[in-house]
Design a protein around this motif. Structure first.
Motif, PDB file in Angstrom:
ATOM      1  N   ARG A 180     -25.527   2.733  49.496  1.00 53.52           N
ATOM      2  CA  ARG A 180     -24.615   2.601  50.630  1.00 53.52           C
ATOM      3  C   ARG A 180     -25.187   3.285  51.866  1.00 53.52           C
ATOM      4  NH1 ARG A 180     -19.895   4.822  51.062  1.00 53.52           N
ATOM      5  NH2 ARG A 180     -19.063   3.171  52.403  1.00 53.52           N
ATOM      6  N   ALA A 181     -25.775   4.458  51.669  1.00 51.39           N
ATOM      7  CA  ALA A 181     -26.314   5.208  52.809  1.00 51.39           C
ATOM      8  C   ALA A 181     -27.526   4.516  53.411  1.00 51.39           C
ATOM      9  CB  ALA A 181     -26.673   6.625  52.372  1.00 51.39           C
ATOM     10  N   ASN A 182     -28.358   3.938  52.576  1.00 56.16           N
ATOM     11  CA  ASN A 182     -29.605   3.336  53.054  1.00 56.16           C
ATOM     12  C   ASN A 182     -29.467   1.889  53.490  1.00 56.16           C
ATOM     13  OD1 ASN A 182     -32.157   5.241  52.551  1.00 56.16           O
ATOM     14  ND2 ASN A 182     -30.638   5.645  50.952  1.00 56.16           N
ATOM     15  N   TYR A 183     -28.391   1.230  53.035  1.00 56.23           N
ATOM     16  CA  TYR A 183     -28.195  -0.179  53.407  1.00 56.23           C
ATOM     17  C   TYR A 183     -26.739  -0.375  53.839  1.00 56.23           C
ATOM     18  CZ  TYR A 183     -32.618  -0.400  51.004  1.00 56.23           C
ATOM     19  OH  TYR A 183     -33.926  -0.163  50.625  1.00 56.23           O
ATOM     20  N   PRO A 184     -26.354   0.203  54.972  1.00 60.81           N
ATOM     21  CA  PRO A 184     -24.960   0.160  55.419  1.00 60.81           C
ATOM     22  C   PRO A 184     -24.483  -1.236  55.803  1.00 60.81           C
ATOM     23  CG  PRO A 184     -26.374   1.094  57.129  1.00 60.81           C
ATOM     24  CD  PRO A 184     -27.214   0.975  55.900  1.00 60.81           C
ATOM     25  N   ALA A 185     -25.396  -2.164  56.038  1.00 57.70           N
ATOM     26  CA  ALA A 185     -24.995  -3.526  56.405  1.00 57.70           C
ATOM     27  C   ALA A 185     -24.552  -4.338  55.192  1.00 57.70           C
ATOM     28  CB  ALA A 185     -26.157  -4.245  57.106  1.00 57.70           C
ATOM     29  N   VAL A 186     -24.775  -3.791  53.998  1.00 58.79           N
ATOM     30  CA  VAL A 186     -24.471  -4.526  52.769  1.00 58.79           C
ATOM     31  C   VAL A 186     -23.046  -4.232  52.309  1.00 58.79           C
ATOM     32  CG1 VAL A 186     -25.073  -4.808  50.322  1.00 58.79           C
ATOM     33  CG2 VAL A 186     -26.884  -4.556  52.041  1.00 58.79           C
ATOM     34  N   THR A 187     -22.366  -5.278  51.873  1.00 58.17           N
ATOM     35  CA  THR A 187     -21.087  -5.137  51.178  1.00 58.17           C
ATOM     36  C   THR A 187     -21.403  -5.040  49.693  1.00 58.17           C
ATOM     37  OG1 THR A 187     -19.884  -6.433  52.843  1.00 58.17           O
ATOM     38  CG2 THR A 187     -18.860  -6.208  50.673  1.00 58.17           C
ATOM     39  N   TRP A 188     -21.184  -3.854  49.116  1.00 59.97           N
ATOM     40  CA  TRP A 188     -21.597  -3.582  47.742  1.00 59.97           C
ATOM     41  C   TRP A 188     -20.460  -3.783  46.750  1.00 59.97           C
ATOM     42  CZ3 TRP A 188     -26.558  -3.206  46.697  1.00 59.97           C
ATOM     43  CH2 TRP A 188     -27.437  -2.752  47.683  1.00 59.97           C
ATOM     44  N   THR A 189     -20.796  -4.343  45.599  1.00 65.95           N
ATOM     45  CA  THR A 189     -19.877  -4.493  44.474  1.00 65.95           C
ATOM     46  C   THR A 189     -20.510  -3.858  43.243  1.00 65.95           C
ATOM     47  OG1 THR A 189     -18.926  -6.572  45.304  1.00 65.95           O
ATOM     48  CG2 THR A 189     -18.753  -6.168  42.936  1.00 65.95           C
ATOM     49  N   LEU A 190     -19.681  -3.276  42.391  1.00 66.83           N
ATOM     50  CA  LEU A 190     -20.158  -2.795  41.097  1.00 66.83           C
ATOM     51  C   LEU A 190     -19.681  -3.727  39.996  1.00 66.83           C
ATOM     52  CD1 LEU A 190     -19.711   1.101  41.186  1.00 66.83           C
ATOM     53  CD2 LEU A 190     -21.848  -0.195  41.218  1.00 66.83           C
ATOM     54  N   HIS A 191     -20.627  -4.138  39.163  1.00 72.18           N
ATOM     55  CA  HIS A 191     -20.352  -5.010  38.013  1.00 72.18           C
ATOM     56  C   HIS A 191     -20.640  -4.181  36.770  1.00 72.18           C
ATOM     57  CE1 HIS A 191     -20.328  -8.917  35.811  1.00 72.18           C
ATOM     58  NE2 HIS A 191     -21.163  -8.274  35.011  1.00 72.18           N
ATOM     59  N   LEU A 192     -19.566  -3.727  36.101  1.00 72.62           N
ATOM     60  CA  LEU A 192     -19.711  -2.740  35.037  1.00 72.62           C
ATOM     61  C   LEU A 192     -19.323  -3.302  33.674  1.00 72.62           C
ATOM     62  CD1 LEU A 192     -18.027   0.185  36.997  1.00 72.62           C
ATOM     63  CD2 LEU A 192     -20.480  -0.214  36.720  1.00 72.62           C
ATOM     64  N   HIS A 193     -20.156  -2.998  32.682  1.00 72.92           N
ATOM     65  CA  HIS A 193     -19.838  -3.365  31.303  1.00 72.92           C
ATOM     66  C   HIS A 193     -19.420  -2.113  30.541  1.00 72.92           C
ATOM     67  CE1 HIS A 193     -21.481  -7.645  30.812  1.00 72.92           C
ATOM     68  NE2 HIS A 193     -21.436  -7.394  32.118  1.00 72.92           N
ATOM     69  N   ASN A 194     -18.580  -2.319  29.533  1.00 70.82           N
ATOM     70  CA  ASN A 194     -17.954  -1.197  28.844  1.00 70.82           C
ATOM     71  C   ASN A 194     -18.603  -0.904  27.486  1.00 70.82           C
ATOM     72  OD1 ASN A 194     -15.948   0.843  28.883  1.00 70.82           O
ATOM     73  ND2 ASN A 194     -14.716  -0.330  27.424  1.00 70.82           N
ATOM     74  N   THR A 195     -19.876  -1.152  27.379  1.00 66.11           N
ATOM     75  CA  THR A 195     -20.582  -1.041  26.100  1.00 66.11           C
ATOM     76  C   THR A 195     -20.428   0.325  25.459  1.00 66.11           C
ATOM     77  OG1 THR A 195     -22.187  -2.571  27.063  1.00 66.11           O
ATOM     78  CG2 THR A 195     -22.810  -1.493  25.001  1.00 66.11           C
ATOM     79  N   ARG A 196     -20.472   1.380  26.251  1.00 68.22           N
ATOM     80  CA  ARG A 196     -20.401   2.746  25.716  1.00 68.22           C
ATOM     81  C   ARG A 196     -19.132   3.474  26.183  1.00 68.22           C
ATOM     82  NH1 ARG A 196     -25.232   0.737  26.160  1.00 68.22           N
ATOM     83  NH2 ARG A 196     -26.763   1.153  24.509  1.00 68.22           N
ATOM     84  N   ASP A 197     -18.093   2.677  26.479  1.00 65.25           N
ATOM     85  CA  ASP A 197     -16.775   3.225  26.842  1.00 65.25           C
ATOM     86  C   ASP A 197     -16.807   4.113  28.075  1.00 65.25           C
ATOM     87  OD1 ASP A 197     -14.841   2.044  25.354  1.00 65.25           O
ATOM     88  OD2 ASP A 197     -14.751   3.572  23.806  1.00 65.25           O
ATOM     89  N   MET A 198     -17.663   3.801  29.037  1.00 64.18           N
ATOM     90  CA  MET A 198     -17.706   4.607  30.261  1.00 64.18           C
ATOM     91  C   MET A 198     -17.369   3.803  31.509  1.00 64.18           C
ATOM     92  SD  MET A 198     -20.670   7.514  29.947  1.00 64.18           S
ATOM     93  CE  MET A 198     -22.008   6.636  29.148  1.00 64.18           C
ATOM     94  N   ALA A 199     -16.928   2.555  31.362  1.00 60.86           N
ATOM     95  CA  ALA A 199     -16.734   1.705  32.531  1.00 60.86           C
ATOM     96  C   ALA A 199     -15.654   2.230  33.466  1.00 60.86           C
ATOM     97  CB  ALA A 199     -16.412   0.268  32.091  1.00 60.86           C
ATOM     98  N   LEU A 200     -14.509   2.673  32.939  1.00 64.75           N
ATOM     99  CA  LEU A 200     -13.458   3.183  33.815  1.00 64.75           C
ATOM    100  C   LEU A 200     -13.895   4.465  34.514  1.00 64.75           C
ATOM    101  CD1 LEU A 200     -10.210   2.547  31.733  1.00 64.75           C
ATOM    102  CD2 LEU A 200     -10.932   1.380  33.820  1.00 64.75           C
TER     103      LEU A 200
END
Length: 320
Positions: free
Chosen positions: A198-218
């Motif tokens: 986010r800091a280095n590419y402020p022009a980008v709209t960022w999304t996180l795509h998270l998988h819950n394989t190890r129960d850490m997604a939330l």
């Protein structure tokens, strides 16, 4: 703790969730699910992928899906277009689709396993695709696959993410998704990577795509919000997975994500009861357990007072 006030959720279950299912899901069932999701308040739905039927047989009905779904006002419909042929198929639905996604693994090994070609060859095709999609009026999103770890090469240095981001930006692609494809990320890693990008590419709209394989997604969602990310993908009923990561489970369940955010007072605009009802409907046509905490335990508001507490309330109300 500083967090975002509102979160934008893209529902990816009909594409990323269904594509991993071996048992054929009838097209009419898929259309029914998308139509129901369109009426939950979810702002964006990734409906399908225009990929070769031999590569992903479950999504061989992409055209039928796009012709059959209801287009609901206020909902943005997207599709994955892994190559130029896929984009050409998507162009036939530019009156129904708002955007397309292109994809690239940040490691050479995974890119070859996932797309059967080198990173250089993938980017050459994306360079040809981007102007065609943009000319058609599509929002073009660039997926950054295996951003937090690769099943073949392990840790992924930030420099590799930066190279991909810079090449996407050079093509005018300003929507990008950082994908924890095999579910190896931890909250501190999510915070550091998301903050850096986010800091280095402020022009980008960022999304996180998270998988819950190890129960850490939330937990990773929370870390992402602390880093200023306010856009997340979710898959209703927690479907999905990665064929190149043995034992990998699916996307973070949309109902679990909405439930957590709602409990924290963070706005999503999504009707949790409607999403949970759709997740339950999956139990009728998915022949394996679903990775959804809410399906197992229900909502917090479903809990009832203990009998003694109920008796005490009754006494107080009676003035005793």
């Amino acid at each position: 703790m500083k967090l975002v006030d509102k979160v934008h959720i893209m529902e990816v279950g009909p594409r990323d969730g269904f594509q991993s299912e071996r048992k054929w899901i009838p097209t009419e069932t898929k259309i029914e699910i998308v139509n129901a999701l369109s009426r939950t308040g979810v702002p964006t739905i990734q409906v399908t992928s225009f990929t070769h039927p031999k590569a992903i047989p479950q999504l061989a009905d992409a055209e039928e899906m796009m012709r059959g779904i209801d287009i609901v006002e206020g909902v943005s419909y997207r599709a994955l277009t892994p190559n130029m042929r896929g984009l050409q198929r998507a162009l036939a639905f530019k009156d129904r689709l708002d955007g397309v996604s292109v994809m690239l693994s940040v490691t050479e090994s995974h890119n070859r396993a996932n797309g059967n070609r080198s990173i250089a060859d993938t980017f050459a095709e994306i360079e040809a695709m981007a102007p065609v999609a943009q000319e058609a009026g599509f929002i073009v999103s660039g997926s950054v696959i295996c951003a937090f770890g690769c099943p073949f090469e392990g840790e992924v240095p930030l420099s590799q993410l930066e190279r991909v981001a810079e090449r996407y930006l050079a093509l005018g692609i300003t929507h990008m998704s950082l994908a924890d494809t095999i579910g190896v990320a931890n909250p501190l890693q999510i915070y550091r990577v998301a903050s850096h990008m986010r800091a280095n590419y402020p022009a980008v709209t960022w999304t996180l795509h998270l998988h819950n394989t190890r129960d850490m997604a939330l937990a990773n969602v929370l870390a992402g919000m602390q880093a200023g990310i306010d856009r997340f993908d979710g898959g209703v009923a927690g479907l999905g997975g990665c064929p190149y990561a043995p034992g990998a489970s699916g996307n973070i369940a949309t109902e679990d994500l909405v439930n957590m955010l709602q409990e924290m007072g963070i706005e999503t605009g999504v009707d949790l009861d409607k999403v949970l009802a759709i997740a339950r409907r999956h139990e009728a046509f998915i022949d394996h357990p679903l990775d959804s905490a809410l399906l197992r335990a229900g909502k917090r508001s479903d809990l009832k007072p203990a009998p003694q507490a109920q008796q005490k309330v009754a006494v107080l109300e009676a003035g005793g």
